[in-house]
Design an enzyme around this catalytic site. Sequence first.
Site, PDB file in Angstrom:
ATOM      1  N   HIS A 181       0.757  -1.040  -0.057  1.00 39.33           N
ATOM      2  CA  HIS A 181       0.089   0.063  -0.141  1.00 39.33           C
ATOM      3  C   HIS A 181       0.768   1.154   0.000  1.00 39.33           C
ATOM      4  O   HIS A 181       0.444   2.315  -0.468  1.00 39.33           O
ATOM      5  CB  HIS A 181      -1.085   0.051   1.299  1.00 39.33           C
ATOM      6  CG  HIS A 181      -1.968   1.152   1.483  1.00 39.33           C
ATOM      7  ND1 HIS A 181      -3.049   1.044   0.477  1.00 39.33           N
ATOM      8  CD2 HIS A 181      -2.092   2.176   1.770  1.00 39.33           C
ATOM      9  CE1 HIS A 181      -3.952   2.098   0.632  1.00 39.33           C
ATOM     10  NE2 HIS A 181      -2.966   2.831   1.415  1.00 39.33           N
ATOM     11  N   TYR A 241       4.557   0.292  -2.800  1.00 33.77           N
ATOM     12  CA  TYR A 241       4.406  -0.389  -4.020  1.00 33.77           C
ATOM     13  C   TYR A 241       5.715  -1.463  -4.625  1.00 33.77           C
ATOM     14  O   TYR A 241       6.093  -1.544  -5.629  1.00 33.77           O
ATOM     15  CB  TYR A 241       4.395   0.470  -5.373  1.00 33.77           C
ATOM     16  CG  TYR A 241       3.276   1.308  -5.029  1.00 33.77           C
ATOM     17  CD1 TYR A 241       2.032   1.078  -4.239  1.00 33.77           C
ATOM     18  CD2 TYR A 241       3.101   2.599  -5.683  1.00 33.77           C
ATOM     19  CE1 TYR A 241       0.908   2.027  -4.302  1.00 33.77           C
ATOM     20  CE2 TYR A 241       2.135   3.584  -5.591  1.00 33.77           C
ATOM     21  CZ  TYR A 241       1.136   3.329  -4.789  1.00 33.77           C
ATOM     22  OH  TYR A 241       0.161   4.319  -4.787  1.00 33.77           O
ATOM     23  N   LYS A 261      -6.388  13.477  -8.357  1.00 33.72           N
ATOM     24  CA  LYS A 261      -6.058  12.060  -7.975  1.00 33.72           C
ATOM     25  C   LYS A 261      -7.029  11.043  -7.589  1.00 33.72           C
ATOM     26  O   LYS A 261      -8.305  11.544  -7.288  1.00 33.72           O
ATOM     27  CB  LYS A 261      -5.034  12.215  -6.717  1.00 33.72           C
ATOM     28  CG  LYS A 261      -4.048  10.660  -6.432  1.00 33.72           C
ATOM     29  CD  LYS A 261      -3.235  11.100  -5.367  1.00 33.72           C
ATOM     30  CE  LYS A 261      -2.568   9.636  -5.088  1.00 33.72           C
ATOM     31  NZ  LYS A 261      -1.507   9.586  -3.858  1.00 33.72           N
ATOM     32  N   SER A 305      -7.692   4.056  -3.555  1.00 36.98           N
ATOM     33  CA  SER A 305      -8.593   2.971  -3.325  1.00 36.98           C
ATOM     34  C   SER A 305      -8.911   3.120  -1.827  1.00 36.98           C
ATOM     35  O   SER A 305      -8.062   3.460  -0.707  1.00 36.98           O
ATOM     36  CB  SER A 305      -8.142   1.848  -3.592  1.00 36.98           C
ATOM     37  OG  SER A 305      -6.940   1.138  -3.164  1.00 36.98           O
ATOM     38  N   HIS A 306     -10.008   2.579  -1.210  1.00 34.47           N
ATOM     39  CA  HIS A 306     -10.248   2.422   0.463  1.00 34.47           C
ATOM     40  C   HIS A 306     -11.040   0.685   0.163  1.00 34.47           C
ATOM     41  O   HIS A 306     -12.279   0.849   0.791  1.00 34.47           O
ATOM     42  CB  HIS A 306     -10.759   3.450   0.955  1.00 34.47           C
ATOM     43  CG  HIS A 306     -10.440   3.750   2.234  1.00 34.47           C
ATOM     44  ND1 HIS A 306     -10.757   4.229   3.205  1.00 34.47           N
ATOM     45  CD2 HIS A 306      -8.883   3.962   2.536  1.00 34.47           C
ATOM     46  CE1 HIS A 306      -9.942   4.544   4.304  1.00 34.47           C
ATOM     47  NE2 HIS A 306      -8.762   4.369   3.893  1.00 34.47           N
ATOM     48  N   ASP A 347      -0.310  15.259   4.123  1.00 28.45           N
ATOM     49  CA  ASP A 347      -1.327  14.851   4.891  1.00 28.45           C
ATOM     50  C   ASP A 347      -0.938  13.613   5.639  1.00 28.45           C
ATOM     51  O   ASP A 347      -0.093  12.707   5.099  1.00 28.45           O
ATOM     52  CB  ASP A 347      -2.649  14.330   4.375  1.00 28.45           C
ATOM     53  CG  ASP A 347      -2.592  13.330   3.305  1.00 28.45           C
ATOM     54  OD1 ASP A 347      -1.432  12.862   2.495  1.00 28.45           O
ATOM     55  OD2 ASP A 347      -3.477  12.462   3.665  1.00 28.45           O
ATOM     56  N   GLN A 387      -7.793  10.403  11.300  1.00 26.77           N
ATOM     57  CA  GLN A 387      -8.191  11.051  10.261  1.00 26.77           C
ATOM     58  C   GLN A 387      -8.186  12.600  10.305  1.00 26.77           C
ATOM     59  O   GLN A 387      -8.006  12.973  11.626  1.00 26.77           O
ATOM     60  CB  GLN A 387      -9.536  10.712   9.634  1.00 26.77           C
ATOM     61  CG  GLN A 387      -9.678   9.329   9.109  1.00 26.77           C
ATOM     62  CD  GLN A 387      -9.095   9.225   8.015  1.00 26.77           C
ATOM     63  OE1 GLN A 387      -9.408   9.354   6.865  1.00 26.77           O
ATOM     64  NE2 GLN A 387      -8.028   8.360   8.204  1.00 26.77           N
ATOM     65  N   ASP A 439      -4.517   6.760 -12.278  1.00 27.41           N
ATOM     66  CA  ASP A 439      -4.994   5.095 -12.216  1.00 27.41           C
ATOM     67  C   ASP A 439      -5.124   4.678 -11.026  1.00 27.41           C
ATOM     68  O   ASP A 439      -4.147   5.059 -10.127  1.00 27.41           O
ATOM     69  CB  ASP A 439      -4.261   4.582 -13.317  1.00 27.41           C
ATOM     70  CG  ASP A 439      -2.592   4.411 -12.777  1.00 27.41           C
ATOM     71  OD1 ASP A 439      -2.561   3.610 -11.853  1.00 27.41           O
ATOM     72  OD2 ASP A 439      -1.824   5.251 -13.481  1.00 27.41           O
ATOM     73  N   ASN A 449      -2.760   5.229  -7.534  1.00 23.47           N
ATOM     74  CA  ASN A 449      -2.700   4.030  -6.569  1.00 23.47           C
ATOM     75  C   ASN A 449      -2.873   2.611  -7.070  1.00 23.47           C
ATOM     76  O   ASN A 449      -3.368   2.481  -8.098  1.00 23.47           O
ATOM     77  CB  ASN A 449      -4.108   4.524  -5.777  1.00 23.47           C
ATOM     78  CG  ASN A 449      -4.308   3.369  -4.413  1.00 23.47           C
ATOM     79  OD1 ASN A 449      -5.203   2.446  -4.586  1.00 23.47           O
ATOM     80  ND2 ASN A 449      -3.504   3.631  -3.729  1.00 23.47           N
TER      81      ASN A 449
END
Length: 768
Positions: A48, A51, A90, A93-94, A267, A313, A507, A545
């Site tokens: 994650h 890569y 951008k 995924s989650h 972030d 968060q 992507d 991602n």
Amino acid sequence: MSSPAYDVIAALKQEGLKPSDWQEICRRLGREPNRAELGMFGVMWSEHCCYRNSRPLLRGFPTEGPRILVGPGENAGVVDLGEGHRLAFKIESHNHPSAVEPFQGAATGVGGILRDIFTMGARPIALLNALRFGPLEDPVNVGLIEGVVAGIAHYGNCVGVPTVGGEVAFDPSYGGNPLVNAMALGLMETEEIVKSGAQGVGNPVVYVGSTTGRDGMGGASFASAELSADSLDDRPAVQVGDPFLEKGLIEACLEAFSGGDVVAAQDMGAAGLTCSCSEMAAKGGLGVELDLDRVPAREEGMTAYEFLLSESQERMLFVVKAGREEALMQRFRRWGLQAAVVGQVLQEPLVRVLHHGEVAAEVPATALADDTPIEQHELLQEPPADLQELWQWQESQLPALDDPASVLLTLLDDPTIASKRWVHRQYDQQVLANTVVSSGAADAAVVRLRPQQGQGSMESVQRGVAATVDCPNRWVALDPERGAQAAVAEAARNLSCVGAEPLAITDNLNFPSPETPKGYWQLAMACRGIAEACRALNTPVTGGNVSLYNETRRDDGTLQPIHPTPVVGMVGLVENIERVVGLGWRQPGDAVLLLGVAPDEQGDDRLGLAGSSYQMLVSGVLAGRPPRVDFELERGVQQLLRQAIDAGLLASAHDSSDGGLAVALAESSIASSLGVELKLNGRPEGLTRTLFAEGGARVAISVKAECRPQWDQLAAESTVPITELGVVNDGSTFRIHCGEKDVQWSLADLKRAHQEGLPRRIGGEAES
């Protein structure tokens, strides 16, 4: 610094690390890591974050172009729209969090992608999403889509950013492992694009946002593992979001960035403080010292491990000009946000963590965020044997088409094709008052480009940005290279259908495990297909991602992998939003034409039924080789579309995709409540292919009756195949003459099938 004893084997398993990783960590540190350090390596060496399986493949993407201002490597890509406008965008995924906690998993996915955008100094202006679920006949999947859509709606609506587009598809391969990909767009408000690399030795490191708790522990490692029945126990790895706090964070950050006192910003998403510190240090070629005793905490007794791996968060980390930190923190506090100096920039290129006055961790920054492991996989030299066998399938194996009328109604009722209004009506699509076209009305969403804080001119209000997300996942399952090419081509075609010039892509590569020969081959071929298509269509990749290990362990111990799903998010520029067209017919008397491969081209390999919705409907078997993508034809069709729309000649444009030409034409009638009479040339034995084949770079358009002479002149100058299909009327019938067949449907029946397909299966109300 002490290294307390712990069970190394158990710890490696918990962190998702291999014995070889342990050996490499010890080699790099020159000693054994303590438990907090091992946790840092666990999240930062996960797929994650680093890569480790896909990085070599991503290097093949084209990433440069005349409009590219920021490419891969930063929080988001940035393109130059001209006239003072710069767009950040951008997709991420989650998936795994949404599988075990759909509402919060999807909601925090939206929050995370928004932070990637405004961290660059851009004000978020739009959201899109790409969703995949298992069949709705399973109540578990119904619960997943209800939770995911509610979570997306909750966060986007509360934070005040419109959700303007997206796609939703269903397939058994996603049962138990839904895909939730969120995309965001933002307009730059700062003179300088805010980067994430630390600068200035001695500059203070400032923490801003929410407090740190124990929620989201190990989320990055969790996102890099397969799902199973035990995954429900991983709910603590799912974060909890607060969109109202994020709204304040957006405003405060943009205000702070405009003052010029922020040197770098990052972030805190996956891997939390560990990732933000190590990435800022590695990108800047410096180090960061972090004192956990200064970090605002919401729970007592948190360990260094918990602080470092928490994914609470709405948190940010800044490097600030020395001497300006107090004024900056006061600004954040006025927005009700936590703000504290938690560290400083170091000359030594390492991440040093202090806790209770002692060094709790000390790791070279590049070991965490730059020089990370790469898995070596041997690429198959030919397609897997099972795919080669599937490619032997022939269209002649399909049963004869006896009742085209009922087939079209059944396809329109298919949840993947049916109206998604049940989804879209939960999203606020008009907040900010800039949405020109949103979900369901056209092939791409369009948002007006208003000047932002002095950026852009008043003349720009006629311009807009278009965006779409696309992926023909069944095609990718059969041929990853062709399927990925088709994803890029369809995205560009959808933008062209609203008159937008395609500019660049982001992507989201959703794939099963790369550790099997077939799994890695699928990933490699899809990356090759994306790269080929982006070069052919001049749409560079600005980032994205990778989400691997999307597979579910069944009760019998076997794995159910998802269909490989490389989602392409693409943005484009609309020079005149007054000329944008939707997918519905506009007025009786307009001519209906088809751009692209003609309906009667029976032997053309650019058109086919392999991997089509029709194939799945009548046989339930996914087989064959999907159509070949003709890039020269794609460029010609898309250029002709944009020219005609810019000249004001077209009343509508809608590309032919899921379900083929018959479905595309029916959708245009459903959207407009206007009838149509069409004539499709073709032999009786080719009726199935004529009506329901997919591919062929095809777009159904309607030409304004009064503009027909100008259209004919423009068409004569083009080499694109153009087929006259018929004319729009004000009747209540959708009629197709095809060879000796004369088939008709009432618009009421078409609408009923299309509008009730999704809510009927979920249990919600159908459209009125």
